[in-house]
Design a protein around this motif. Structure first.
Motif, PDB file in Angstrom:
ATOM      1  N   GLY A 135       0.845  -1.233   0.002  1.00  0.00           N
ATOM      2  CA  GLY A 135      -0.037   0.073  -0.104  1.00  0.00           C
ATOM      3  C   GLY A 135       0.821   1.139   0.144  1.00  0.00           C
ATOM      4  O   GLY A 135       0.436   2.354  -0.061  1.00  0.00           O
ATOM      5  N   VAL A 194       0.949  -8.674  -2.877  1.00  0.00           N
ATOM      6  CA  VAL A 194       2.050  -8.378  -3.853  1.00  0.00           C
ATOM      7  C   VAL A 194       3.192  -8.990  -3.623  1.00  0.00           C
ATOM      8  O   VAL A 194       4.274  -8.694  -4.379  1.00  0.00           O
ATOM      9  N   SER A 253       0.269  -1.524  -5.270  1.00  0.00           N
ATOM     10  CA  SER A 253      -0.586  -2.015  -4.035  1.00  0.00           C
ATOM     11  C   SER A 253      -1.274  -0.556  -3.444  1.00  0.00           C
ATOM     12  O   SER A 253      -2.234  -0.648  -2.952  1.00  0.00           O
ATOM     13  N   ARG A 262      10.613   2.860 -16.155  1.00  0.00           N
ATOM     14  CA  ARG A 262      10.608   2.478 -17.343  1.00  0.00           C
ATOM     15  C   ARG A 262       9.804   3.097 -18.480  1.00  0.00           C
ATOM     16  O   ARG A 262      10.626   3.675 -19.495  1.00  0.00           O
ATOM     17  N   LEU A 314       4.530  -5.705 -18.204  1.00  0.00           N
ATOM     18  CA  LEU A 314       4.967  -4.671 -17.548  1.00  0.00           C
ATOM     19  C   LEU A 314       3.958  -3.534 -17.146  1.00  0.00           C
ATOM     20  O   LEU A 314       3.093  -3.117 -17.883  1.00  0.00           O
ATOM     21  N   ILE A 315       4.057  -3.288 -15.647  1.00  0.00           N
ATOM     22  CA  ILE A 315       3.146  -2.355 -15.305  1.00  0.00           C
ATOM     23  C   ILE A 315       3.370  -0.819 -15.370  1.00  0.00           C
ATOM     24  O   ILE A 315       4.736  -0.498 -15.189  1.00  0.00           O
ATOM     25  N   ASP A 318       6.289  -5.761   9.635  1.00  0.00           N
ATOM     26  CA  ASP A 318       7.720  -6.167   9.048  1.00  0.00           C
ATOM     27  C   ASP A 318       7.305  -7.821   8.664  1.00  0.00           C
ATOM     28  O   ASP A 318       7.281  -8.460   9.648  1.00  0.00           O
ATOM     29  N   ARG A 319       7.118  -8.051   7.455  1.00  0.00           N
ATOM     30  CA  ARG A 319       6.653  -9.646   7.301  1.00  0.00           C
ATOM     31  C   ARG A 319       7.618 -10.627   7.294  1.00  0.00           C
ATOM     32  O   ARG A 319       7.473 -11.898   7.316  1.00  0.00           O
ATOM     33  N   PRO A 334       0.962  -9.930 -13.778  1.00  0.00           N
ATOM     34  CA  PRO A 334       1.005  -8.493 -14.849  1.00  0.00           C
ATOM     35  C   PRO A 334       2.144  -8.830 -15.576  1.00  0.00           C
ATOM     36  O   PRO A 334       3.101  -9.553 -15.367  1.00  0.00           O
ATOM     37  N   LYS A 382       7.669 -16.411  -6.778  1.00  0.00           N
ATOM     38  CA  LYS A 382       6.594 -16.242  -7.252  1.00  0.00           C
ATOM     39  C   LYS A 382       5.792 -17.460  -7.557  1.00  0.00           C
ATOM     40  O   LYS A 382       4.546 -17.419  -7.040  1.00  0.00           O
ATOM     41  N   GLN A 422       8.337   2.007   4.695  1.00  0.00           N
ATOM     42  CA  GLN A 422       9.639   2.030   4.206  1.00  0.00           C
ATOM     43  C   GLN A 422       9.640   2.543   2.677  1.00  0.00           C
ATOM     44  O   GLN A 422      10.425   3.321   2.393  1.00  0.00           O
TER      45      GLN A 422
HETATM   46  N1  NAP Z   1       6.236  -3.405 -11.891  1.00  0.00           N
HETATM   47  C1  NAP Z   1       6.199  -4.151 -13.148  1.00  0.00           C
HETATM   48  O1  NAP Z   1       6.208  -4.117 -14.249  1.00  0.00           O
HETATM   49  C2  NAP Z   1       5.593  -5.742 -12.415  1.00  0.00           C
HETATM   50  C3  NAP Z   1       5.425  -6.393 -13.595  1.00  0.00           C
HETATM   51  C4  NAP Z   1       4.984  -7.928 -13.242  1.00  0.00           C
HETATM   52  C5  NAP Z   1       4.554  -8.089 -11.821  1.00  0.00           C
HETATM   53  N2  NAP Z   1       4.956  -7.236 -10.804  1.00  0.00           N
HETATM   54  C6  NAP Z   1       4.375  -7.381  -9.631  1.00  0.00           C
HETATM   55  O2  NAP Z   1       3.438  -6.401  -9.164  1.00  0.00           O
HETATM   56  C7  NAP Z   1       3.546  -6.133  -7.838  1.00  0.00           C
HETATM   57  C8  NAP Z   1       3.874  -4.714  -7.743  1.00  0.00           C
HETATM   58  O3  NAP Z   1       3.620  -4.223  -6.462  1.00  0.00           O
HETATM   59  P1  NAP Z   1       3.979  -2.576  -5.806  1.00  0.00           P
HETATM   60  O4  NAP Z   1       3.845  -1.838  -7.105  1.00  0.00           O
HETATM   61  O5  NAP Z   1       2.961  -2.516  -4.631  1.00  0.00           O
HETATM   62  O6  NAP Z   1       5.514  -3.073  -5.425  1.00  0.00           O
HETATM   63  P2  NAP Z   1       6.390  -3.879  -4.672  1.00  0.00           P
HETATM   64  O7  NAP Z   1       7.645  -3.425  -4.678  1.00  0.00           O
HETATM   65  O8  NAP Z   1       6.002  -5.304  -5.182  1.00  0.00           O
HETATM   66  O9  NAP Z   1       5.449  -3.679  -3.272  1.00  0.00           O
HETATM   67  C9  NAP Z   1       6.093  -3.331  -2.160  1.00  0.00           C
HETATM   68  C10 NAP Z   1       4.945  -3.185  -1.165  1.00  0.00           C
HETATM   69  O10 NAP Z   1       5.140  -4.452  -0.155  1.00  0.00           O
HETATM   70  C11 NAP Z   1       5.557  -3.925   1.074  1.00  0.00           C
HETATM   71  N3  NAP Z   1       6.576  -4.598   1.727  1.00  0.00           N
HETATM   72  C12 NAP Z   1       7.797  -4.846   1.057  1.00  0.00           C
HETATM   73  N4  NAP Z   1       8.680  -5.797   1.930  1.00  0.00           N
HETATM   74  C13 NAP Z   1       8.007  -5.844   3.199  1.00  0.00           C
HETATM   75  C14 NAP Z   1       7.927  -6.308   4.360  1.00  0.00           C
HETATM   76  N5  NAP Z   1       9.026  -7.227   4.705  1.00  0.00           N
HETATM   77  N6  NAP Z   1       7.261  -6.198   5.294  1.00  0.00           N
HETATM   78  C15 NAP Z   1       5.919  -5.452   4.977  1.00  0.00           C
HETATM   79  N7  NAP Z   1       5.833  -5.027   3.860  1.00  0.00           N
HETATM   80  C16 NAP Z   1       6.531  -5.038   3.002  1.00  0.00           C
HETATM   81  C17 NAP Z   1       6.164  -2.482   0.716  1.00  0.00           C
HETATM   82  O11 NAP Z   1       5.811  -1.545   1.907  1.00  0.00           O
HETATM   83  P3  NAP Z   1       7.008  -1.016   2.903  1.00  0.00           P
HETATM   84  O12 NAP Z   1       8.329  -0.947   1.968  1.00  0.00           O
HETATM   85  O13 NAP Z   1       6.712   0.443   3.240  1.00  0.00           O
HETATM   86  O14 NAP Z   1       7.011  -1.753   4.155  1.00  0.00           O
HETATM   87  C18 NAP Z   1       5.350  -1.933  -0.474  1.00  0.00           C
HETATM   88  O15 NAP Z   1       4.095  -1.246   0.047  1.00  0.00           O
HETATM   89  C19 NAP Z   1       4.495  -7.020  -7.063  1.00  0.00           C
HETATM   90  O16 NAP Z   1       3.977  -8.187  -7.071  1.00  0.00           O
HETATM   91  C20 NAP Z   1       5.333  -7.238  -8.549  1.00  0.00           C
HETATM   92  O17 NAP Z   1       6.079  -8.715  -8.496  1.00  0.00           O
HETATM   93  C21 NAP Z   1       5.304  -5.883 -11.402  1.00  0.00           C
END
Ligand code: NAP
Length: 323
Positions: free
Chosen positions: A8, A69, A13, A163, A153-154, A48-49, A151, A132, A34
């Motif tokens: 979030g 995610v 997210s 990108r 490319l988002i 913190d997960r 997904p 994954k 963070q």
């Molecule tokens: N970008 C692309 O083009 C692309 C393409 C295909 C798939 N995806 C997938 O799409 C999703 C993108 O998600 P997103 O944009 O929300 O970014 P993300 O980088 O996957 O999300 C990170 C989120 O998870 C939290 N997080 C990370 N580590 C954590 C921990 N140890 N404990 C608790 N919370 C944690 C972060 O919050 P804090 O750091 O604040 O704790 C942040 O809110 C992912 O599943 C990625 O694999 C992305």
């Protein structure tokens, strides 16, 4: 609906949480705080997960649905144990597929071997995709009715990868712009807000199934014409770019969206049909470009990856000087 968003604080997210609030849902975001800030209107729980779930996460009213995610299997295991009775929408990736070379896309394609340990997901595509795969299996074993969204490319405002921002920055160009590879190479993207709206809809309807989450593929030339309507595209072939040390896809020496062919002919050619039938509504790419450009103009911290315009001009000069 009472929705738990695991994350979030950034990009997808965060967009999911914002869209759920906009639709009037009761939204809780669990994160470490963070990566950024949560959107207005949500309740935050610090978690913190790497650690057990805090009581604050599970003591309140039950959740109807969870959107996760995560990239790390143990994070998914802990979340499933903490919230055992909700519907799940798990956001995975097309990087779970083992082969990206088939120009028709992977279809029901083979997946990478599972990686069940907590490795560094950013160290390699095998780690990221394999972890994954393991996360998907954990979710589907615990919640067989879950939705899994893979997904491609988002893109769109707030993208921490920078990108698509490479192209949005050039959207008002009127002169020559280096276009990498071949005009007919297929590419596809999905706007983060469209993906988020669809994910919230899957949670609302307690929908299940495994989908590639992407808009339809199109020739690179079409996509760039929509992004850079006034530019004169100069197509430069991949052998020249590779010889000049230009990297594909992402990074400071890269030209984003460009992929080595034929190895990655299928990476951006997935079948969007099932996702469209299940409710994904992609907006036109020029709208995504305009909004990404507005975000770049408004936010000094907005990230762009890829080569500079000076390097691009040098490359074009050398390309033209070839015999
Ligand atoms: N970008 C692309 O083009 C692309 C393409 C295909 C798939 N995806 C997938 O799409 C999703 C993108 O998600 P997103 O944009 O929300 O970014 P993300 O980088 O996957 O999300 C990170 C989120 O998870 C939290 N997080 C990370 N580590 C954590 C921990 N140890 N404990 C608790 N919370 C944690 C972060 O919050 P804090 O750091 O604040 O704790 C942040 O809110 C992912 O599943 C990625 O694999 C992305």
């Amino acid at each position: 609906m009472r929705l738990l968003v695991l994350g979030g604080t950034q990009f997808l997210s965060r967009a999911v949480a914002a869209e759920a609030v906009r639709r009037g849902h009761d939204v809780v975001c669990a994160n470490r705080g963070q990566s950024g800030t949560v959107p207005p209107g949500v309740t935050t729980v610090r978690w913190d997960r790497d650690q057990p779930a805090p009581a604050e996460l599970t003591d309140g009213d039950p959740y109807d649905a969870v959107v996760d995610v995560a990239r790390t299997p143990s994070h998914v295991r802990r979340a499933l144990a903490a919230v055992p009775n909700a519907h799940w929408v798990f956001v995975s990736t097309i990087s779970v597929y083992a082969d990206h070379g088939d120009p028709a896309g992977p279809g029901e394609g083979r997946l990478l071997p599972e990686v069940t340990e907590d490795l560094d997901p950013m160290a390699s595509l095998e780690n990221y995709g394999g972890m994954k795969v393991a996360c998907e299996r954990l979710v589907l074993e615990a919640v067989p009715s879950a939705a899994v969204v893979r997904p491609g490319l988002i893109v769109g405002p707030g993208d921490p990868s920078g990108r698509f921002a490479y192209w949005a920055r050039r959207s008002t160009a009127t002169g020559d712009v280096l276009a990498p590879g071949r005009p007919q190479d297929l590419v596809q993207v999905v706007d983060v807000r469209d993906l988020a709206a669809w994910v919230v809809g899957l949670a609302e309807h307690r929908a299940g199934g495994t989908y590639d989450g992407i808009a339809p593929e199109r020739p690179f030339a079409d996509l760039l014409a929509a992004c850079l309507p006034d530019a004169r595209l100069v197509w430069v072939d991949q052998e020249f770019l590779q010889a000049e040390g230009v990297e594909p896809w992402s990074g400071p020496d890269s030209i984003p969206l460009w992929l080595p062919r034929p190895e990655y002919d299928g990476m951006l050619a997935h079948d969007a049909g099932p996702a469209l039938e299940a409710g994904l509504e992609p907006r036109p790419v020029d709208a995504t470009t305009r909004d990404t450009r507005a975000w770049l103009d408004a936010d000094p911290a907005a990230r762009i990856t890829g080569i500079t315009t000076e390097r691009e001009a040098e490359l074009l000069a050398r390309w033209r000087a070839q015999p």
